[in-house]
Design a protein around this motif. Sequence first.
Motif, PDB file in Angstrom:
ATOM      1  N   THR A 112       0.782  -1.236   0.000  1.00  0.00           N
ATOM      2  CA  THR A 112       0.000   0.000   0.000  1.00  0.00           C
ATOM      3  C   THR A 112       0.815   1.288   0.000  1.00  0.00           C
ATOM      4  O   THR A 112       0.283   2.345  -0.355  1.00  0.00           O
ATOM      5  CB  THR A 112      -0.897   0.041   1.253  1.00  0.00           C
ATOM      6  OG1 THR A 112      -0.069  -0.006   2.426  1.00  0.00           O
ATOM      7  CG2 THR A 112      -1.862  -1.144   1.270  1.00  0.00           C
ATOM      8  N   VAL A 113       2.068   1.235   0.455  1.00  0.00           N
ATOM      9  CA  VAL A 113       2.893   2.431   0.685  1.00  0.00           C
ATOM     10  C   VAL A 113       2.200   3.344   1.707  1.00  0.00           C
ATOM     11  O   VAL A 113       2.126   4.567   1.526  1.00  0.00           O
ATOM     12  CB  VAL A 113       3.193   3.181  -0.627  1.00  0.00           C
ATOM     13  CG1 VAL A 113       4.366   4.151  -0.420  1.00  0.00           C
ATOM     14  CG2 VAL A 113       3.540   2.235  -1.752  1.00  0.00           C
ATOM     15  N   THR A 114       1.687   2.757   2.763  1.00  0.00           N
ATOM     16  CA  THR A 114       1.017   3.513   3.821  1.00  0.00           C
ATOM     17  C   THR A 114       1.405   2.931   5.171  1.00  0.00           C
ATOM     18  O   THR A 114       1.969   1.838   5.261  1.00  0.00           O
ATOM     19  CB  THR A 114      -0.514   3.429   3.688  1.00  0.00           C
ATOM     20  OG1 THR A 114      -0.915   2.062   3.761  1.00  0.00           O
ATOM     21  CG2 THR A 114      -0.991   4.050   2.386  1.00  0.00           C
ATOM     22  N   LYS A 115       1.032   3.678   6.228  1.00  0.00           N
ATOM     23  CA  LYS A 115       1.243   3.220   7.590  1.00  0.00           C
ATOM     24  C   LYS A 115      -0.010   3.527   8.395  1.00  0.00           C
ATOM     25  O   LYS A 115      -0.552   4.631   8.326  1.00  0.00           O
ATOM     26  CB  LYS A 115       2.452   3.931   8.208  1.00  0.00           C
ATOM     27  CG  LYS A 115       2.777   3.484   9.622  1.00  0.00           C
ATOM     28  CD  LYS A 115       4.018   4.196  10.139  1.00  0.00           C
ATOM     29  CE  LYS A 115       4.381   3.725  11.545  1.00  0.00           C
ATOM     30  NZ  LYS A 115       5.601   4.412  12.052  1.00  0.00           N
ATOM     31  N   THR A 156      -3.383   1.008  10.062  1.00  0.00           N
ATOM     32  CA  THR A 156      -4.412   0.138   9.486  1.00  0.00           C
ATOM     33  C   THR A 156      -5.689   0.887   9.159  1.00  0.00           C
ATOM     34  O   THR A 156      -6.243   0.747   8.055  1.00  0.00           O
ATOM     35  CB  THR A 156      -4.717  -1.023  10.450  1.00  0.00           C
ATOM     36  OG1 THR A 156      -3.514  -1.769  10.667  1.00  0.00           O
ATOM     37  CG2 THR A 156      -5.770  -1.953   9.870  1.00  0.00           C
ATOM     38  N   SER A 169      -6.394   4.112   8.569  1.00  0.00           N
ATOM     39  CA  SER A 169      -6.284   5.040   7.439  1.00  0.00           C
ATOM     40  C   SER A 169      -6.065   4.289   6.134  1.00  0.00           C
ATOM     41  O   SER A 169      -6.542   4.706   5.067  1.00  0.00           O
ATOM     42  CB  SER A 169      -5.151   6.036   7.674  1.00  0.00           C
ATOM     43  OG  SER A 169      -3.918   5.362   7.862  1.00  0.00           O
ATOM     44  N   THR A 170      -5.361   3.161   6.203  1.00  0.00           N
ATOM     45  CA  THR A 170      -5.124   2.365   4.998  1.00  0.00           C
ATOM     46  C   THR A 170      -6.417   1.733   4.502  1.00  0.00           C
ATOM     47  O   THR A 170      -6.703   1.727   3.294  1.00  0.00           O
ATOM     48  CB  THR A 170      -4.075   1.271   5.272  1.00  0.00           C
ATOM     49  OG1 THR A 170      -2.838   1.893   5.642  1.00  0.00           O
ATOM     50  CG2 THR A 170      -3.833   0.424   4.035  1.00  0.00           C
ATOM     51  N   MET A 215      -8.405   4.368   2.780  1.00  0.00           N
ATOM     52  CA  MET A 215      -7.844   4.734   1.476  1.00  0.00           C
ATOM     53  C   MET A 215      -8.164   3.699   0.404  1.00  0.00           C
ATOM     54  O   MET A 215      -8.590   4.037  -0.703  1.00  0.00           O
ATOM     55  CB  MET A 215      -6.333   4.920   1.609  1.00  0.00           C
ATOM     56  CG  MET A 215      -5.654   5.422   0.331  1.00  0.00           C
ATOM     57  SD  MET A 215      -5.045   4.079  -0.730  1.00  0.00           S
ATOM     58  CE  MET A 215      -3.680   3.471   0.225  1.00  0.00           C
ATOM     59  N   TYR A 262      -8.635   7.794  -3.991  1.00  0.00           N
ATOM     60  CA  TYR A 262      -8.184   9.174  -3.820  1.00  0.00           C
ATOM     61  C   TYR A 262      -8.507   9.929  -5.096  1.00  0.00           C
ATOM     62  O   TYR A 262      -9.149   9.393  -6.024  1.00  0.00           O
ATOM     63  CB  TYR A 262      -6.701   9.234  -3.467  1.00  0.00           C
ATOM     64  CG  TYR A 262      -5.810   8.282  -4.232  1.00  0.00           C
ATOM     65  CD1 TYR A 262      -5.256   8.621  -5.462  1.00  0.00           C
ATOM     66  CD2 TYR A 262      -5.518   7.015  -3.709  1.00  0.00           C
ATOM     67  CE1 TYR A 262      -4.437   7.751  -6.154  1.00  0.00           C
ATOM     68  CE2 TYR A 262      -4.700   6.136  -4.395  1.00  0.00           C
ATOM     69  CZ  TYR A 262      -4.158   6.503  -5.615  1.00  0.00           C
ATOM     70  OH  TYR A 262      -3.353   5.628  -6.297  1.00  0.00           O
ATOM     71  N   GLU A 320      -4.392  -5.727  -1.348  1.00  0.00           N
ATOM     72  CA  GLU A 320      -3.425  -4.744  -0.865  1.00  0.00           C
ATOM     73  C   GLU A 320      -2.943  -5.174   0.522  1.00  0.00           C
ATOM     74  O   GLU A 320      -3.719  -5.679   1.335  1.00  0.00           O
ATOM     75  CB  GLU A 320      -4.057  -3.344  -0.783  1.00  0.00           C
ATOM     76  CG  GLU A 320      -4.308  -2.690  -2.130  1.00  0.00           C
ATOM     77  CD  GLU A 320      -3.057  -2.120  -2.778  1.00  0.00           C
ATOM     78  OE1 GLU A 320      -1.974  -2.204  -2.150  1.00  0.00           O
ATOM     79  OE2 GLU A 320      -3.157  -1.589  -3.898  1.00  0.00           O
ATOM     80  N   GLU A 373      -0.725  -3.859   3.936  1.00  0.00           N
ATOM     81  CA  GLU A 373      -0.214  -2.675   4.620  1.00  0.00           C
ATOM     82  C   GLU A 373       1.308  -2.752   4.786  1.00  0.00           C
ATOM     83  O   GLU A 373       1.824  -3.581   5.522  1.00  0.00           O
ATOM     84  CB  GLU A 373      -0.885  -2.557   5.994  1.00  0.00           C
ATOM     85  CG  GLU A 373      -0.444  -1.368   6.806  1.00  0.00           C
ATOM     86  CD  GLU A 373      -1.010  -1.390   8.218  1.00  0.00           C
ATOM     87  OE1 GLU A 373      -0.520  -0.601   9.049  1.00  0.00           O
ATOM     88  OE2 GLU A 373      -1.918  -2.208   8.507  1.00  0.00           O
ATOM     89  N   LEU A 379       5.050   0.004   3.997  1.00  0.00           N
ATOM     90  CA  LEU A 379       5.596   1.233   3.401  1.00  0.00           C
ATOM     91  C   LEU A 379       6.190   0.994   2.022  1.00  0.00           C
ATOM     92  O   LEU A 379       6.395   1.944   1.259  1.00  0.00           O
ATOM     93  CB  LEU A 379       6.656   1.830   4.330  1.00  0.00           C
ATOM     94  CG  LEU A 379       6.129   2.378   5.672  1.00  0.00           C
ATOM     95  CD1 LEU A 379       7.288   2.842   6.538  1.00  0.00           C
ATOM     96  CD2 LEU A 379       5.143   3.517   5.438  1.00  0.00           C
TER      97      LEU A 379
END
Length: 293
Positions: free
Chosen positions: A49-52, A54, A56-57, A60, A65, A135, A137, A139
């Motif tokens: 996902t390139v996110t950090k 859970t 908020s991911t 998204m 977006y 996807e 989770e 970075l």
Amino acid sequence: MATPLSASVVLTALRAEGVRVVEVGNWRTHNRAGHGAWGPLNGSIVHHTVTKGTASTVAMVRDGYASLPGPLCHGMIGKDGVVHMVGWGRTNHAGGGDPAVLAQVIAESYGTRPTPPTKGNANGTDGNSRFYGWECENLGDGKDPWPEAQYQAIVRVQAALCRAHGWSAKSVIGHLEWSSDKVDPRGFTMAQLRADVAERLKHPASWSPTKTAPAPEKPPAPKPTTPAPAPAPSTDDRVKALHANLLAIGEIGTTAKGTSSGRVEHGAGYFLAHILEEVRALRADVAILKKES
């Protein structure tokens, strides 16, 4: 090629494989219907996902977006191994990819990995109609760890789909194996993931790998015990000791110290003290006997 599983069927398949599932909102009908086909399906694609974080991911990948509306996958696999179902049907996850890779996945004809893709999102074949998408989770920097619970959940999800469709692990690919302009997932190899999926498929869906049994605990050291007190000497013992001390007084000076007899000499006072002690003890014994009679 396969008809897509229904939402109910995939949920049953995931749970049978031991996957912990959270259903997010109206995921069963949340999709990109009207923007292209969904099916027949040929495999499953793994993403990062390139996110950090859970929560908020999940938001998204469900809502998307500005430049890419959601849902962006069918399920998001968190760091704790929980799978959040966010959509079912066509989703914006695969984009364009290499038709040669698609052919290899359909035939399950490649070795450890498909041939490197030469087409990408802009000029490739529509993958959103051909693949399930998951996807994960992370970075995506190659440094963010993949906890064991998360990795095993990825394996179980892919095994559940393969088991339901009768596919082998070669129907599972990474986004980087589908599209020439993608790098995900980073941090583990798809060859290893497929090997782990293949191992799961050798067993029933309920199977869990055997864990090494912990070493047995050492038994606790015995607690130190206080020695039992020596039994009190009997009257007979006291008479014998008195007799021995009387004999010893008579022998004082007759045996040299250090001779072969081994006796160590003491003065008369030593033996008289012991005689007095034994006489007092015998008197006490006699007094007790008188009371008892």
